[in-house]
Design a protein around this motif. Structure first.
Motif, PDB file in Angstrom:
ATOM      1  N   TYR A  28      36.578  62.698  54.417  1.00 31.19           N
ATOM      2  CA  TYR A  28      36.691  62.855  55.872  1.00 31.19           C
ATOM      3  C   TYR A  28      35.862  64.040  56.379  1.00 31.19           C
ATOM      4  CZ  TYR A  28      40.568  59.589  55.321  1.00 31.19           C
ATOM      5  OH  TYR A  28      41.329  58.484  55.014  1.00 31.19           O
ATOM      6  N   GLY A  29      34.666  64.200  55.805  1.00 31.02           N
ATOM      7  CA  GLY A  29      33.743  65.215  56.275  1.00 31.02           C
ATOM      8  C   GLY A  29      34.060  66.635  55.864  1.00 31.02           C
ATOM      9  N   GLN A  30      35.052  66.808  54.981  1.00 28.28           N
ATOM     10  CA  GLN A  30      35.426  68.142  54.531  1.00 28.28           C
ATOM     11  C   GLN A  30      35.278  68.263  53.020  1.00 28.28           C
ATOM     12  OE1 GLN A  30      39.464  68.577  56.100  1.00 28.28           O
ATOM     13  NE2 GLN A  30      38.676  69.786  57.802  1.00 28.28           N
ATOM     14  N   VAL A  31      34.982  69.481  52.558  1.00 27.09           N
ATOM     15  CA  VAL A  31      34.914  69.741  51.120  1.00 27.09           C
ATOM     16  C   VAL A  31      36.334  69.788  50.567  1.00 27.09           C
ATOM     17  CG1 VAL A  31      34.253  71.413  49.359  1.00 27.09           C
ATOM     18  CG2 VAL A  31      32.755  71.040  51.331  1.00 27.09           C
ATOM     19  N   LYS A  83      18.254  76.604  41.598  1.00 25.22           N
ATOM     20  CA  LYS A  83      16.987  76.011  41.145  1.00 25.22           C
ATOM     21  C   LYS A  83      17.183  75.374  39.776  1.00 25.22           C
ATOM     22  CE  LYS A  83      12.148  77.162  40.166  1.00 25.22           C
ATOM     23  NZ  LYS A  83      11.624  75.947  40.809  1.00 25.22           N
ATOM     24  N   GLY A  84      16.728  74.123  39.630  1.00 28.50           N
ATOM     25  CA  GLY A  84      16.812  73.424  38.353  1.00 28.50           C
ATOM     26  C   GLY A  84      18.122  72.704  38.107  1.00 28.50           C
ATOM     27  N   GLU A  85      19.022  72.731  39.078  1.00 26.62           N
ATOM     28  CA  GLU A  85      20.307  72.042  38.937  1.00 26.62           C
ATOM     29  C   GLU A  85      20.197  70.562  39.265  1.00 26.62           C
ATOM     30  OE1 GLU A  85      24.590  73.927  39.616  1.00 26.62           O
ATOM     31  OE2 GLU A  85      23.314  74.205  41.353  1.00 26.62           O
ATOM     32  N   ILE A  86      21.083  69.778  38.677  1.00 24.16           N
ATOM     33  CA  ILE A  86      21.384  68.436  39.168  1.00 24.16           C
ATOM     34  C   ILE A  86      22.760  68.543  39.810  1.00 24.16           C
ATOM     35  CG2 ILE A  86      21.771  66.010  38.612  1.00 24.16           C
ATOM     36  CD1 ILE A  86      19.858  66.328  36.257  1.00 24.16           C
ATOM     37  N   TYR A  87      22.778  68.478  41.132  1.00 21.66           N
ATOM     38  CA  TYR A  87      23.985  68.744  41.916  1.00 21.66           C
ATOM     39  C   TYR A  87      24.352  67.462  42.657  1.00 21.66           C
ATOM     40  CZ  TYR A  87      27.055  71.427  45.097  1.00 21.66           C
ATOM     41  OH  TYR A  87      28.124  71.929  45.802  1.00 21.66           O
ATOM     42  N   SER A  88      25.542  66.950  42.426  1.00 22.93           N
ATOM     43  CA  SER A  88      25.935  65.664  43.008  1.00 22.93           C
ATOM     44  C   SER A  88      26.977  65.835  44.100  1.00 22.93           C
ATOM     45  CB  SER A  88      26.493  64.739  41.924  1.00 22.93           C
ATOM     46  OG  SER A  88      25.489  64.371  41.006  1.00 22.93           O
ATOM     47  N   ILE A  89      26.876  64.990  45.111  1.00 21.16           N
ATOM     48  CA  ILE A  89      27.864  64.935  46.186  1.00 21.16           C
ATOM     49  C   ILE A  89      28.559  63.577  46.110  1.00 21.16           C
ATOM     50  CG2 ILE A  89      28.256  65.034  48.676  1.00 21.16           C
ATOM     51  CD1 ILE A  89      25.711  66.684  48.937  1.00 21.16           C
ATOM     52  N   ILE A  90      29.878  63.608  45.974  1.00 20.49           N
ATOM     53  CA  ILE A  90      30.644  62.367  45.860  1.00 20.49           C
ATOM     54  C   ILE A  90      31.697  62.305  46.964  1.00 20.49           C
ATOM     55  CG2 ILE A  90      30.284  62.270  43.361  1.00 20.49           C
ATOM     56  CD1 ILE A  90      33.285  63.117  43.064  1.00 20.49           C
ATOM     57  N   GLY A  91      32.298  61.131  47.092  1.00 20.70           N
ATOM     58  CA  GLY A  91      33.362  60.935  48.065  1.00 20.70           C
ATOM     59  C   GLY A  91      33.459  59.476  48.438  1.00 20.70           C
ATOM     60  N   PRO A  92      34.587  59.054  48.978  1.00 21.33           N
ATOM     61  CA  PRO A  92      34.744  57.657  49.401  1.00 21.33           C
ATOM     62  C   PRO A  92      33.761  57.303  50.511  1.00 21.33           C
ATOM     63  CG  PRO A  92      36.860  58.851  49.424  1.00 21.33           C
ATOM     64  CD  PRO A  92      35.786  59.864  49.251  1.00 21.33           C
ATOM     65  N   ASN A  93      33.670  56.017  50.839  1.00 24.36           N
ATOM     66  CA  ASN A  93      32.819  55.583  51.948  1.00 24.36           C
ATOM     67  C   ASN A  93      33.233  56.312  53.226  1.00 24.36           C
ATOM     68  OD1 ASN A  93      31.277  53.765  50.487  1.00 24.36           O
ATOM     69  ND2 ASN A  93      32.711  52.074  50.805  1.00 24.36           N
ATOM     70  N   GLY A  94      32.239  56.783  53.980  1.00 22.54           N
ATOM     71  CA  GLY A  94      32.526  57.470  55.221  1.00 22.54           C
ATOM     72  C   GLY A  94      32.899  58.929  55.065  1.00 22.54           C
ATOM     73  N   GLY A 108      30.915  61.406  54.439  1.00 28.20           N
ATOM     74  CA  GLY A 108      29.915  62.290  55.033  1.00 28.20           C
ATOM     75  C   GLY A 108      28.749  62.628  54.117  1.00 28.20           C
ATOM     76  N   LYS A 109      28.650  61.937  52.988  1.00 25.30           N
ATOM     77  CA  LYS A 109      27.632  62.272  51.973  1.00 25.30           C
ATOM     78  C   LYS A 109      26.209  62.108  52.524  1.00 25.30           C
ATOM     79  CE  LYS A 109      29.163  59.109  49.126  1.00 25.30           C
ATOM     80  NZ  LYS A 109      30.225  58.523  49.986  1.00 25.30           N
ATOM     81  N   THR A 110      25.897  60.933  53.042  1.00 26.96           N
ATOM     82  CA  THR A 110      24.550  60.676  53.553  1.00 26.96           C
ATOM     83  C   THR A 110      24.280  61.516  54.800  1.00 26.96           C
ATOM     84  OG1 THR A 110      24.436  58.449  52.599  1.00 26.96           O
ATOM     85  CG2 THR A 110      23.010  58.885  54.483  1.00 26.96           C
ATOM     86  N   THR A 111      25.325  61.826  55.565  1.00 25.72           N
ATOM     87  CA  THR A 111      25.155  62.682  56.741  1.00 25.72           C
ATOM     88  C   THR A 111      24.654  64.064  56.330  1.00 25.72           C
ATOM     89  OG1 THR A 111      26.935  61.493  57.878  1.00 25.72           O
ATOM     90  CG2 THR A 111      26.298  63.620  58.781  1.00 25.72           C
ATOM     91  N   VAL A 112      25.149  64.581  55.205  1.00 22.87           N
ATOM     92  CA  VAL A 112      24.653  65.857  54.675  1.00 22.87           C
ATOM     93  C   VAL A 112      23.157  65.754  54.409  1.00 22.87           C
ATOM     94  CG1 VAL A 112      24.726  67.471  52.727  1.00 22.87           C
ATOM     95  CG2 VAL A 112      26.853  66.584  53.677  1.00 22.87           C
ATOM     96  N   PHE A 113      22.747  64.669  53.735  1.00 25.10           N
ATOM     97  CA  PHE A 113      21.322  64.457  53.443  1.00 25.10           C
ATOM     98  C   PHE A 113      20.502  64.379  54.731  1.00 25.10           C
ATOM     99  CE2 PHE A 113      20.717  62.603  48.906  1.00 25.10           C
ATOM    100  CZ  PHE A 113      21.349  63.712  48.377  1.00 25.10           C
ATOM    101  N   SER A 169      29.301  65.818  64.864  1.00 22.17           N
ATOM    102  CA  SER A 169      30.203  64.770  65.341  1.00 22.17           C
ATOM    103  C   SER A 169      29.399  63.623  65.933  1.00 22.17           C
ATOM    104  CB  SER A 169      31.153  65.323  66.409  1.00 22.17           C
ATOM    105  OG  SER A 169      31.959  66.354  65.883  1.00 22.17           O
ATOM    106  N   PHE A 170      29.960  62.422  65.828  1.00 19.14           N
ATOM    107  CA  PHE A 170      29.365  61.237  66.450  1.00 19.14           C
ATOM    108  C   PHE A 170      30.441  60.580  67.311  1.00 19.14           C
ATOM    109  CE2 PHE A 170      27.164  61.658  62.314  1.00 19.14           C
ATOM    110  CZ  PHE A 170      25.879  61.896  62.782  1.00 19.14           C
ATOM    111  N   GLY A 171      30.215  60.609  68.625  1.00 24.42           N
ATOM    112  CA  GLY A 171      31.176  59.986  69.528  1.00 24.42           C
ATOM    113  C   GLY A 171      32.582  60.535  69.399  1.00 24.42           C
ATOM    114  N   GLY A 172      32.682  61.831  69.216  1.00 23.23           N
ATOM    115  CA  GLY A 172      33.999  62.457  69.111  1.00 23.23           C
ATOM    116  C   GLY A 172      34.575  62.465  67.706  1.00 23.23           C
ATOM    117  N   LEU A 173      33.956  61.733  66.782  1.00 25.19           N
ATOM    118  CA  LEU A 173      34.436  61.688  65.392  1.00 25.19           C
ATOM    119  C   LEU A 173      33.672  62.716  64.567  1.00 25.19           C
ATOM    120  CD1 LEU A 173      36.188  60.125  63.258  1.00 25.19           C
ATOM    121  CD2 LEU A 173      34.146  58.761  62.822  1.00 25.19           C
ATOM    122  N   LYS A 174      34.397  63.613  63.912  1.00 24.46           N
ATOM    123  CA  LYS A 174      33.745  64.661  63.114  1.00 24.46           C
ATOM    124  C   LYS A 174      33.294  64.072  61.783  1.00 24.46           C
ATOM    125  CE  LYS A 174      34.538  69.388  64.270  1.00 24.46           C
ATOM    126  NZ  LYS A 174      35.279  70.631  64.118  1.00 24.46           N
ATOM    127  N   ALA A 175      31.959  63.946  61.635  1.00 29.70           N
ATOM    128  CA  ALA A 175      31.408  63.410  60.387  1.00 29.70           C
ATOM    129  C   ALA A 175      31.363  64.484  59.309  1.00 29.70           C
ATOM    130  CB  ALA A 175      30.015  62.848  60.631  1.00 29.70           C
TER     131      ALA A 175
END
Length: 256
Positions: free
Chosen positions: A230-233, A28-39, A41-46, A12-18
């Motif tokens: 919204y930070g959820q799968v 191993k050997g996969e190309i695995y993509s994470i998608i989602g709208p802006n915000g 949580g994709k880059t937060t995972v990284f 969480s950042f400032g009470g907001l659950k990222a």
């Protein structure tokens, strides 16, 4: 057995659950993509995987090692490299110099020793030659020959993205995290990038974790896709499943 495993990741950042109990495994050997709208949580995972952020809950395992408490340089030493959404290069150094800096964890004599005290037969000189040969292989692989001796600041944005990709490859990672690799690229550059990413997996045996907005690229290149909102799968599966998934369509198009 997953090479990289994320379990119940929350932050969480400032009470907001990222991120809220995010979990997935990458083979191993996969190309695995994470998608989602802006915000979503994709880059937060990284940032959690690479040690920049410390999650409030959950764990990250790489080859069964808990890497959650590690600092970024320690994560890199385990075999995980990344690129950034906003280019993180030394802009007033050449392409070659930037890629050589990417070899720092491979140097036994130390980067400044190698750069400062070169004599023809010294150990540092021999090591410098070996490291330059590795970097030349990457330059050839990414077709960066014309940019080799140019200052990064003078290169087109799409070329700078390739230089950053090259610097990550210079670490010889087992897993490569690519954060928006096609941002700022034209159509031809994106098509070349698709080939490069597939070749990185096929030729170097590197597992790839991808965050990307370009859905055509994602659907073309991915073995499996994780969708966040919204930070959820909200979904996980092969591209055909994700394209039709009602929660994904709702998140992107407001349908349903």
């Amino acid at each position: 057995m997953a090479q990289l495993k994320v379990e119940n990741l929350s932050i969480s950042f400032g009470g907001l659950k990222a991120l809220d109990r995010v979990g997935f495994g990458v083979e191993k050997g996969e190309i695995y993509s994470i998608i989602g709208p802006n915000g979503a949580g994709k880059t937060t995972v990284f940032n959690c995987i690479s040690g920049i952020y410390k999650p409030s809950n959950g764990k990250i395992f790489f080859k069964d090692q808990d890497i959650t408490p590690l600092k970024p340089h320690q994560v890199a030493q385990t075999g995980i490299a990344r690129t950034f959404q906003n280019i993180e290069l030394f802009s007033h150094m050449t392409t070659m110099d930037n890629l050589m800096l990417g070899r720092h964890n491979k140097l036994k004599t130390g980067i400044w020793t190698g750069a400062t005290f070169l004599t023809a037969n010294s150990k540092a000189a021999r090591e410098e030659i070996q490291q330059r040969e590795k970097v030349e292989e990457i330059i050839d692989f990414l077709e960066l020959q014309a940019a080799r001796n140019q200052l990064v600041v003078n290169l087109p944005y799409g070329t700078q993205k390739l230089v950053e990709l090259g610097r990550a490859l210079a670490l010889e990672p087992e897993v490569l995290l690519l954060d928006e690799p096609s941002a700022g690229m034209n159509l031809e550059e994106k098509e070349n990038l698709i080939f490069s990413i597939k070749d990185i997996r096929d030729d170097f045996g590197i597992t790839i974790l991808l965050v990307e907005h370009d859905m055509n690229l994602v659907m073309d290149i991915s073995d499996r896709i994780l969708a966040l909102n919204y930070g959820q799968v909200i979904a996980e599966g092969v591209p055909k499943e994700i394209q039709k998934h009602p929660e994904v369509l709702k998140a992107y198009l407001g349908e349903g």
